[in-house]
Design an enzyme around this catalytic site. Sequence first.
Site, PDB file in Angstrom:
ATOM      1  N   HIS A  39     -21.442  -8.898  -8.487  1.00  0.00           N
ATOM      2  CA  HIS A  39     -22.765  -9.521  -8.647  1.00  0.00           C
ATOM      3  C   HIS A  39     -23.125  -9.568 -10.136  1.00  0.00           C
ATOM      4  O   HIS A  39     -23.384  -8.532 -10.760  1.00  0.00           O
ATOM      5  CB  HIS A  39     -23.796  -8.707  -7.855  1.00  0.00           C
ATOM      6  CG  HIS A  39     -25.134  -9.357  -7.736  1.00  0.00           C
ATOM      7  ND1 HIS A  39     -26.162  -8.805  -6.997  1.00  0.00           N
ATOM      8  CD2 HIS A  39     -25.635 -10.497  -8.264  1.00  0.00           C
ATOM      9  CE1 HIS A  39     -27.220  -9.591  -7.077  1.00  0.00           C
ATOM     10  NE2 HIS A  39     -26.918 -10.624  -7.846  1.00  0.00           N
ATOM     11  N   LYS A 254      -0.247 -21.617  -9.988  1.00  0.00           N
ATOM     12  CA  LYS A 254       0.804 -22.496  -9.474  1.00  0.00           C
ATOM     13  C   LYS A 254       0.349 -23.026  -8.129  1.00  0.00           C
ATOM     14  O   LYS A 254       0.342 -22.307  -7.136  1.00  0.00           O
ATOM     15  CB  LYS A 254       2.128 -21.753  -9.314  1.00  0.00           C
ATOM     16  CG  LYS A 254       3.268 -22.678  -8.915  1.00  0.00           C
ATOM     17  CD  LYS A 254       4.560 -21.927  -8.689  1.00  0.00           C
ATOM     18  CE  LYS A 254       5.697 -22.916  -8.443  1.00  0.00           C
ATOM     19  NZ  LYS A 254       5.432 -23.817  -7.308  1.00  0.00           N
ATOM     20  N   GLU A 390       0.518 -18.860  -4.946  1.00  0.00           N
ATOM     21  CA  GLU A 390       1.980 -18.881  -4.937  1.00  0.00           C
ATOM     22  C   GLU A 390       2.562 -18.239  -6.187  1.00  0.00           C
ATOM     23  O   GLU A 390       3.676 -17.729  -6.169  1.00  0.00           O
ATOM     24  CB  GLU A 390       2.475 -20.322  -4.808  1.00  0.00           C
ATOM     25  CG  GLU A 390       3.957 -20.421  -4.542  1.00  0.00           C
ATOM     26  CD  GLU A 390       4.470 -21.844  -4.564  1.00  0.00           C
ATOM     27  OE1 GLU A 390       5.688 -22.024  -4.533  1.00  0.00           O
ATOM     28  OE2 GLU A 390       3.657 -22.766  -4.635  1.00  0.00           O
ATOM     29  N   HIS A 675       1.380  -2.200  21.680  1.00  0.00           N
ATOM     30  CA  HIS A 675       1.440  -1.814  23.093  1.00  0.00           C
ATOM     31  C   HIS A 675       0.674  -2.860  23.890  1.00  0.00           C
ATOM     32  O   HIS A 675      -0.463  -3.212  23.537  1.00  0.00           O
ATOM     33  CB  HIS A 675       0.829  -0.430  23.293  1.00  0.00           C
ATOM     34  CG  HIS A 675       1.555   0.657  22.560  1.00  0.00           C
ATOM     35  ND1 HIS A 675       2.313   1.601  23.200  1.00  0.00           N
ATOM     36  CD2 HIS A 675       1.645   0.944  21.235  1.00  0.00           C
ATOM     37  CE1 HIS A 675       2.837   2.425  22.317  1.00  0.00           C
ATOM     38  NE2 HIS A 675       2.439   2.049  21.097  1.00  0.00           N
ATOM     39  N   ASP A 695      10.988   9.199  30.981  1.00  0.00           N
ATOM     40  CA  ASP A 695      10.588  10.064  29.876  1.00  0.00           C
ATOM     41  C   ASP A 695      11.191  11.453  30.112  1.00  0.00           C
ATOM     42  O   ASP A 695      10.697  12.230  30.939  1.00  0.00           O
ATOM     43  CB  ASP A 695       9.064  10.142  29.816  1.00  0.00           C
ATOM     44  CG  ASP A 695       8.565  10.916  28.610  1.00  0.00           C
ATOM     45  OD1 ASP A 695       9.392  11.301  27.766  1.00  0.00           O
ATOM     46  OD2 ASP A 695       7.344  11.135  28.515  1.00  0.00           O
ATOM     47  N   GLY A 732      13.480   7.797  25.675  1.00  0.00           N
ATOM     48  CA  GLY A 732      13.726   7.317  27.012  1.00  0.00           C
ATOM     49  C   GLY A 732      14.136   5.867  27.117  1.00  0.00           C
ATOM     50  O   GLY A 732      14.399   5.180  26.126  1.00  0.00           O
TER      51      GLY A 732
END
Length: 861
Positions: A39, A254, A390, A675, A695, A732
Site C-alpha cells: 500500500h 519475456k 516465462e 485419497h 494391512d 500392504g
Amino acid sequence: MAQDQLQEYNRKRDFSKTAEPKGSAKRAKAGNRFLVQKHDATRLHYDFRLEWNGVLKSWAVTRGPSLNPDDKRLAVRTEDHPLAYGDFEGTIPAKQYGGGTVMLWDTGSWEPDNDPDEGLREGKLKFHIHGERMHGGWTLVRMKPRNGEKRENWLLIKERDEDANEDGESLIEDNFTSVKTGRLMDEIAAGKGASKDAARVWNSNQAVAKNVEAQPQEPTPQKHAGKRPVFVEPQLATLVTRAPEGGTWLSEVKFDGYRLLVAIGGGEVTCFTRTGLDWTEKFPDIAKGFAALQCKSALIDGEAVAVSGEGSKFSALQRALKIGGETRFYAFDLLSLDGKDLRKKPLIERKETLKTLLSTLGPERRVQYSEHVQGNSNKVFQAMCKAGQEGIIAKRANDPYKSGRVGSWVKVKCTRRQEFVIGGYSRSDKRGRAFASLLVGSYEGDKLVYRGRVGTGFDETTMEDLAGRFTKLKQEKSAFESVPKDIARGAVWVKPQLVAEIDFAEFTDDGHIRHGAFEGLREDKEAKAVTLESTTSTDKAAMPEDTTKPAPKAASGSKATSKEKEGNVLGIRISSGNRTLFSDPEITKLDLARYYGVVAERMLPFIAEHPASILRCPQGPDHQCFYQKHASDGFPDEILQIPIEEADGDIANYLYVKDGKGLVSAVQMGTIEFHIWGSRIDRLDMADRLVFDFDPDPSVTFETVKAASLLLRDRLEKLGLKSLAMVSGGKGVHVIVPLSRRASWEDAKAFAKTLSSKIADEDPEHYIATMSKAKRKGRIFIDWLRNERGATAISPYSVRARAGGPVATPVSWDELETLDAANSFHIPDILERLETADPWQEASGWKQGLTRTMLEKVGVE
C-alpha cells in the site's frame, strides 16, 4: 457480528468516491485466507490480513515482513476489513482515507497454532502461513502501550524454521510484482495491464463515483498519411543460462505470445509476423488500438499476448485467435518514425521515443509500453519467475537494432520451452482419445531428428483439432531420420508441417525431451526453420562485461538464486521449487509437480471428479502434515468445490480435481497424497469400485500378504467379479473391484464387510476383519471400511509422504507375485512404466456390478 466489526471500516470511507468494497454483514465463520497488500499511501507499507470470524483482521507493517527471526517488524493494528477487500488491487483516490496505490502482494491460507480469539485477546497469536511468497511459522506479539498511546502496536516476527533467512530483506526486495496480475506498482497506478482475470479485483480503471467499471471510449482515428514502412526482419534473442551482469543491460518481461511488427502509414495499420506474414485480420484489437497514434508513420516491434488469464499465456492466445478473444500488444522497440530510420540509435533512446509516442494514445489498454529495468538483471529474472512469467529478455542499452540473432539481446527462461516439428503420433487404446502422444523432432540441416514423445497438455478441443489436421497429413513413411524401434512400432506418420510449442523439464542423455507438455501450435513459424535451440553460456565470450559502469552487487540476487527455484508446470507456477521433499532418490517440490503433470493421463480415470482428501505437508513430509477434505477460499481455481450434505445434515464444500492442472495446483499448496471417494460427484451414492486393503502386522511377511491378495482374487472370481492389484506404497496391497455405477453404498459396504469377515472367520490364525490392533498381532487386517459413503482410499499413482516417496502403484497379478515389497516403486520407476503398457488396461472394458445373487452367496441378508 461481522457488521459490528466493520463499523469503523465503513465510517472512515466515502463509498461515493472510492471503489473499495463496502463492509456488509456476513455469516461469521472460521475462514483461513491470508493476504498481504502493498500500500503506497502517505508512506509505503504492507497491510497484513488474516481471515477470522467473517472479517479480515488487519495490521499495517511499516517496513514489510522480514524472513530474519531477529527482525521484529512493527505491525500497527488497523480496523477489521470485509472479506471482499482481499481481492482489492487498484487505486484509492487522493484525499480519501488510505489514498494511494494498492497491490495484492501475497495470498494463500493460514493455520493458527493457538486459539486465535485468545491470542488476539491476550496479545500473542502464533500461526503458519502457506502463501505464494510467505511460508512457515510466524508470530504477532502485542507491545505494551505507552502512556497516552491510542494505536495498538504489535510486532510481526518470523519463527526459526527452514523458511527463515538471515537476509530478511530479500522477501521484499525480490518480490515487487502483483501475485494476481503480475503488475508493478506504477502499472497499477496507471491502470495498465489489468486482464480479464483481474476484472475480479477493483482496479484503477473503475469509475469510483458510481463504483462501476468505466467503459473505454474508441480513440479518434488519425490519418497516418506517411508512407507505410516496409517489413524488417526482427532482431532475435540468444538463449543463455543466466542473466547478464552490469548496468548497461536493460531487462524486460519475456512475453509468451506472437512476435509482431506493426507498420503504421498509408492510412492503415498492418501487423506482420516475425517472418513477414500479414496477420492484421487475426489481431483486429491491436490494429484498432493504434488508430489514434499521433504520427504520420511508424514501425514498432513488440509481442501480441492474450488478455485471458486462463492456462498458459500462449495457449490462451491461441484460443483468443480462434474465438475472437481480446488480445493486447506490448511494444518494446521503435524502428522508424515519420519516415526516419531509428535503428542505428541506441536502444535506450529508441525506447524513450517509443514511450513518448505511445503516450499520445491516452489510456489505451490494447497497446502497452513494455517497461524495463536497467541493471540487476538477475534480480529481475528471479522476480519474473516468481510472478509466473516465462523469463526475461536482456538487451544492451546502447546498441543499435540489428536483424537476426547478433548477441546484443539475450533471453533467460524460467522453464525450458521450444518449438518442435510434429512428425507422427502414437495410437491410444483409450476410448475417445485420438492419440496417446505426439512424436516430435527438430531439423539439423535437411534431417528431421527425433526428439521424443509428448503425451500431456491436451484438452478435448485441442485433441479434436489435431486429429483433424493429422487426417489430412498422414503418410506411409516416417520423416524422421530414425526413431527407436519400440516407438516406431505402430506409430502413425504425418507430413512434418505442424510446429508445436512444448514445455519440458530437460533433455535426456539420448537427446529426448523429458516431461514434455503441449502448449499449442505455432502457425507463425515454418517447420523447416525449427532447429534445436542451443543454450549459450554467459561467459566472457558470450556476454562481454559492462565496461561503462561497475557491475552492481549481486549478493541478494545470488542468494535468491541458490535458495529458490521457480517453475511452471501445465501453466501453474510452482514456488519454492527446490525444496527437497524426499531423498534417495532426491525429489523436490518442482519434481513432484512435474510428476503429477506427467502421470495425470494415467491417474485421472481414477481421481477425476471424485471428492478427495489431500494430505498437505507445506514444509515437506518430515514436518507437520495434515489432511484436508473441505475446500476453502484460499484454494486456487483449478481445485474445484462441490457442496455435499454430511451425516449431521450440514452442507460443506468438498474439494475435487478434474485435470492435471488440479493435481499440480494441489502440489503448489503442499499436497503430497491424494485419497479419493469410491464414487463420482454426479452420483455420490453409487459406488464405482470396492477396495479391500490388506494391512499386515509388522511381523507378517510380504509373501504372506501377496498370498492373501491372490486368495481374495480367487474368491471374487468365483462370485463373478474381476479384480485388480495395487501395491499401496506402504506395507500392504489393495485389491480393487471396478464396478458399474449401480451398487448403493449400503450394498457395497455390506458385501465388503461380510466377505472380509467370512475369510477371517475361516482362517482366524492369519486374518482379522476388525480394527483392533491388540488382536492384529501376527495377522493381516482385511480393511473393508473404505467401502462406504465418504470413506477414502489412496489414489492409484499417488505419491506417499513416507521415506523415499514411494508411489501407490497399479500392477498386474503376475507382476505382483514377483515383487519383494509394497513400497518398491518410486517416481523415476513410474515415469519409466508410463512408457510401457498399462497394467490395468484390460479393466477399461469391464462392465460388472453387485448382484443380489452375489450378496446372497456371501451371506448378506
